[in-house]
Design a protein around this motif. Structure first.
Motif, PDB file in Angstrom:
ATOM      1  N   LEU A 160       0.817  -1.212   0.000  1.00 56.47           N
ATOM      2  CA  LEU A 160       0.000   0.000   0.000  1.00 56.47           C
ATOM      3  C   LEU A 160       0.850   1.261   0.000  1.00 56.47           C
ATOM      4  CD1 LEU A 160      -2.591  -1.049   2.730  1.00 56.47           C
ATOM      5  CD2 LEU A 160      -2.780  -1.311   0.235  1.00 56.47           C
ATOM      6  N   ALA A 161       2.007   1.182   0.653  1.00 61.65           N
ATOM      7  CA  ALA A 161       2.890   2.336   0.795  1.00 61.65           C
ATOM      8  C   ALA A 161       4.270   1.843   1.201  1.00 61.65           C
ATOM      9  CB  ALA A 161       2.345   3.304   1.849  1.00 61.65           C
ATOM     10  N   THR A 162       5.243   2.714   1.026  1.00 57.36           N
ATOM     11  CA  THR A 162       6.590   2.432   1.512  1.00 57.36           C
ATOM     12  C   THR A 162       7.091   3.659   2.258  1.00 57.36           C
ATOM     13  OG1 THR A 162       7.674   3.276  -0.484  1.00 57.36           O
ATOM     14  CG2 THR A 162       7.104   0.928  -0.467  1.00 57.36           C
ATOM     15  N   PHE A 163       7.937   3.432   3.242  1.00 53.08           N
ATOM     16  CA  PHE A 163       8.640   4.549   3.864  1.00 53.08           C
ATOM     17  C   PHE A 163       9.960   4.062   4.416  1.00 53.08           C
ATOM     18  CE2 PHE A 163       5.836   2.932   7.173  1.00 53.08           C
ATOM     19  CZ  PHE A 163       6.554   3.018   8.363  1.00 53.08           C
ATOM     20  N   THR A 164      10.921   4.965   4.435  1.00 54.02           N
ATOM     21  CA  THR A 164      12.280   4.608   4.834  1.00 54.02           C
ATOM     22  C   THR A 164      12.831   5.621   5.817  1.00 54.02           C
ATOM     23  OG1 THR A 164      12.681   3.609   2.669  1.00 54.02           O
ATOM     24  CG2 THR A 164      14.619   4.181   3.973  1.00 54.02           C
ATOM     25  N   PHE A 165      13.406   5.106   6.882  1.00 56.09           N
ATOM     26  CA  PHE A 165      14.236   5.917   7.764  1.00 56.09           C
ATOM     27  C   PHE A 165      15.651   5.724   7.247  1.00 56.09           C
ATOM     28  CE2 PHE A 165      10.613   4.656  10.489  1.00 56.09           C
ATOM     29  CZ  PHE A 165      10.097   5.925  10.710  1.00 56.09           C
ATOM     30  N   ALA A 166      16.156   6.693   6.499  1.00 58.03           N
ATOM     31  CA  ALA A 166      17.426   6.569   5.796  1.00 58.03           C
ATOM     32  C   ALA A 166      18.502   7.432   6.443  1.00 58.03           C
ATOM     33  CB  ALA A 166      17.240   6.996   4.341  1.00 58.03           C
ATOM     34  N   ASN A 167      19.729   7.153   6.073  1.00 60.70           N
ATOM     35  CA  ASN A 167      20.872   7.958   6.525  1.00 60.70           C
ATOM     36  C   ASN A 167      20.904   8.095   8.039  1.00 60.70           C
ATOM     37  OD1 ASN A 167      21.356   8.479   3.719  1.00 60.70           O
ATOM     38  ND2 ASN A 167      19.865  10.126   3.811  1.00 60.70           N
ATOM     39  N   VAL A 168      20.734   6.988   8.731  1.00 62.45           N
ATOM     40  CA  VAL A 168      20.762   7.016  10.197  1.00 62.45           C
ATOM     41  C   VAL A 168      22.154   7.431  10.654  1.00 62.45           C
ATOM     42  CG1 VAL A 168      20.563   5.621  12.297  1.00 62.45           C
ATOM     43  CG2 VAL A 168      18.962   5.271  10.395  1.00 62.45           C
ATOM     44  N   VAL A 169      22.195   8.439  11.507  1.00 61.68           N
ATOM     45  CA  VAL A 169      23.455   8.928  12.076  1.00 61.68           C
ATOM     46  C   VAL A 169      23.353   8.801  13.587  1.00 61.68           C
ATOM     47  CG1 VAL A 169      25.023  10.892  12.321  1.00 61.68           C
ATOM     48  CG2 VAL A 169      23.802  10.539  10.159  1.00 61.68           C
ATOM     49  N   ARG A 170      24.331   8.191  14.175  1.00 67.17           N
ATOM     50  CA  ARG A 170      24.356   7.998  15.634  1.00 67.17           C
ATOM     51  C   ARG A 170      25.247   9.047  16.289  1.00 67.17           C
ATOM     52  NH1 ARG A 170      19.960   5.319  17.180  1.00 67.17           N
ATOM     53  NH2 ARG A 170      19.572   3.528  15.865  1.00 67.17           N
ATOM     54  N   GLY A 171      25.815   8.746  17.428  1.00 70.77           N
ATOM     55  CA  GLY A 171      26.652   9.701  18.136  1.00 70.77           C
ATOM     56  C   GLY A 171      25.818  10.828  18.710  1.00 70.77           C
ATOM     57  N   ALA A 172      26.317  12.025  18.594  1.00 69.24           N
ATOM     58  CA  ALA A 172      25.640  13.190  19.172  1.00 69.24           C
ATOM     59  C   ALA A 172      24.400  13.606  18.386  1.00 69.24           C
ATOM     60  CB  ALA A 172      26.612  14.370  19.240  1.00 69.24           C
ATOM     61  N   PHE A 173      24.214  13.072  17.167  1.00 68.95           N
ATOM     62  CA  PHE A 173      23.113  13.504  16.311  1.00 68.95           C
ATOM     63  C   PHE A 173      21.849  12.673  16.512  1.00 68.95           C
ATOM     64  CE2 PHE A 173      21.794  14.585  11.711  1.00 68.95           C
ATOM     65  CZ  PHE A 173      21.242  15.792  12.096  1.00 68.95           C
ATOM     66  N   GLN A 174      21.932  11.345  16.454  1.00 67.12           N
ATOM     67  CA  GLN A 174      20.789  10.444  16.645  1.00 67.12           C
ATOM     68  C   GLN A 174      19.606  10.845  15.768  1.00 67.12           C
ATOM     69  OE1 GLN A 174      20.947   7.629  18.343  1.00 67.12           O
ATOM     70  NE2 GLN A 174      23.021   8.043  19.019  1.00 67.12           N
ATOM     71  N   ALA A 175      19.845  10.856  14.451  1.00 61.87           N
ATOM     72  CA  ALA A 175      18.829  11.355  13.521  1.00 61.87           C
ATOM     73  C   ALA A 175      18.807  10.543  12.234  1.00 61.87           C
ATOM     74  CB  ALA A 175      19.106  12.826  13.207  1.00 61.87           C
ATOM     75  N   CYS A 176      17.776  10.781  11.441  1.00 65.28           N
ATOM     76  CA  CYS A 176      17.650  10.148  10.126  1.00 65.28           C
ATOM     77  C   CYS A 176      16.783  11.023   9.233  1.00 65.28           C
ATOM     78  CB  CYS A 176      17.046   8.757  10.246  1.00 65.28           C
ATOM     79  SG  CYS A 176      15.284   8.773  10.638  1.00 65.28           S
ATOM     80  N   HIS A 177      16.737  10.635   7.965  1.00 69.43           N
ATOM     81  CA  HIS A 177      15.816  11.237   7.004  1.00 69.43           C
ATOM     82  C   HIS A 177      14.664  10.275   6.754  1.00 69.43           C
ATOM     83  CE1 HIS A 177      19.309  13.796   5.955  1.00 69.43           C
ATOM     84  NE2 HIS A 177      18.352  14.684   5.756  1.00 69.43           N
ATOM     85  N   LEU A 178      13.498  10.819   6.552  1.00 70.15           N
ATOM     86  CA  LEU A 178      12.307  10.039   6.238  1.00 70.15           C
ATOM     87  C   LEU A 178      11.891  10.314   4.800  1.00 70.15           C
ATOM     88  CD1 LEU A 178       9.701   8.402   6.960  1.00 70.15           C
ATOM     89  CD2 LEU A 178       8.717  10.574   7.746  1.00 70.15           C
ATOM     90  N   GLY A 179      11.679   9.233   4.053  1.00 69.33           N
ATOM     91  CA  GLY A 179      11.112   9.331   2.716  1.00 69.33           C
ATOM     92  C   GLY A 179       9.929   8.383   2.626  1.00 69.33           C
ATOM     93  N   TYR A 180       8.952   8.691   1.774  1.00 68.91           N
ATOM     94  CA  TYR A 180       7.751   7.859   1.732  1.00 68.91           C
ATOM     95  C   TYR A 180       7.033   8.001   0.398  1.00 68.91           C
ATOM     96  CZ  TYR A 180       5.947  12.404   3.182  1.00 68.91           C
ATOM     97  OH  TYR A 180       5.688  13.746   3.274  1.00 68.91           O
ATOM     98  N   GLY A 181       6.209   7.015   0.118  1.00 67.21           N
ATOM     99  CA  GLY A 181       5.357   7.048  -1.069  1.00 67.21           C
ATOM    100  C   GLY A 181       4.149   6.159  -0.840  1.00 67.21           C
TER     101      GLY A 181
END
Length: 184
Positions: A83-104
């Protein structure tokens, strides 16, 4: 070790694909080729092959094993159709603890609230199990649906990037947004 998600909503089951799902992923890509084309990079014809789908799934599972990214698929409740896809991409750890979200979302599901329905538990998983502090999502200024969806999910505008990504063969400006975990 991070437990891979198996999430459920009223209309969807959300998980990483395995190679047995390659035909379902191919069907999603082919059926939604024209629908998603204005919002994605140019795709080679190979992208719309079973071989590429198998490779994408294998690469996605490897990225998850390495904690680099988590490409999730929202199937119908019988896990027969994507039905849909989504990705938590470019996971960065350390002091950042973040990612990018893409979806369709599949064209036939657009405008029915499905993307919000699947992203809410997905983001909760990213903040919980993954322990992320920030999820970033960027959208084309003309993509009003994404603007509304991200605002509904609590994402806040953080900037505007000129000629940020090459979409459909053109360097496009993007609105930069992020959602920060509230308990940090």
């Amino acid at each position: 070790m991070i437990a891979l998600p198996y999430l459920q909503t009223s209309r969807a089951r959300i998980r990483l694909a395995d190679t047995s799902d390659a035909l379902k992923l191919l069907q999603f890509r082919v059926e939604n080729r024209a629908h998603l084309a204005p919002w994605e990079p140019l795709r080679e014809s190979e992208y719309y092959t079973l071989t590429h789908c198998v490779k994408s799934i294998e690469d996605g599972r490897e990225n998850a094993n390495l904690d680099r990214g988590y490409p999730l698929i929202a199937f119908d409740v019988d896990e027969e159709t994507v039905l849909a896809t989504f990705t938590f991409a470019n996971v960065v750890r350390g002091a950042f603890q973040a990612c990018h979200l893409g979806y369709g979302v599949a064209e036939r599901m657009q405008g029915q609230g499905l993307m919000r329905e699947v992203l809410e538990p997905g983001i909760a998983w990213a903040f919980g199990e993954l322990g992320l502090h920030r999820v970033m999502a960027n959208y084309l200024p003309r993509n009003e649906r994404s603007a509304r969806l991200l605002a509904q999910l609590g994402f806040e505008r953080e900037g505007y990037a000129k000629r940020y990504l090459q979409i459909a063969g053109v360097w496009e400006d993007h609105v930069l947004t992020a959602l920060v975990r509230s308990d940090d």
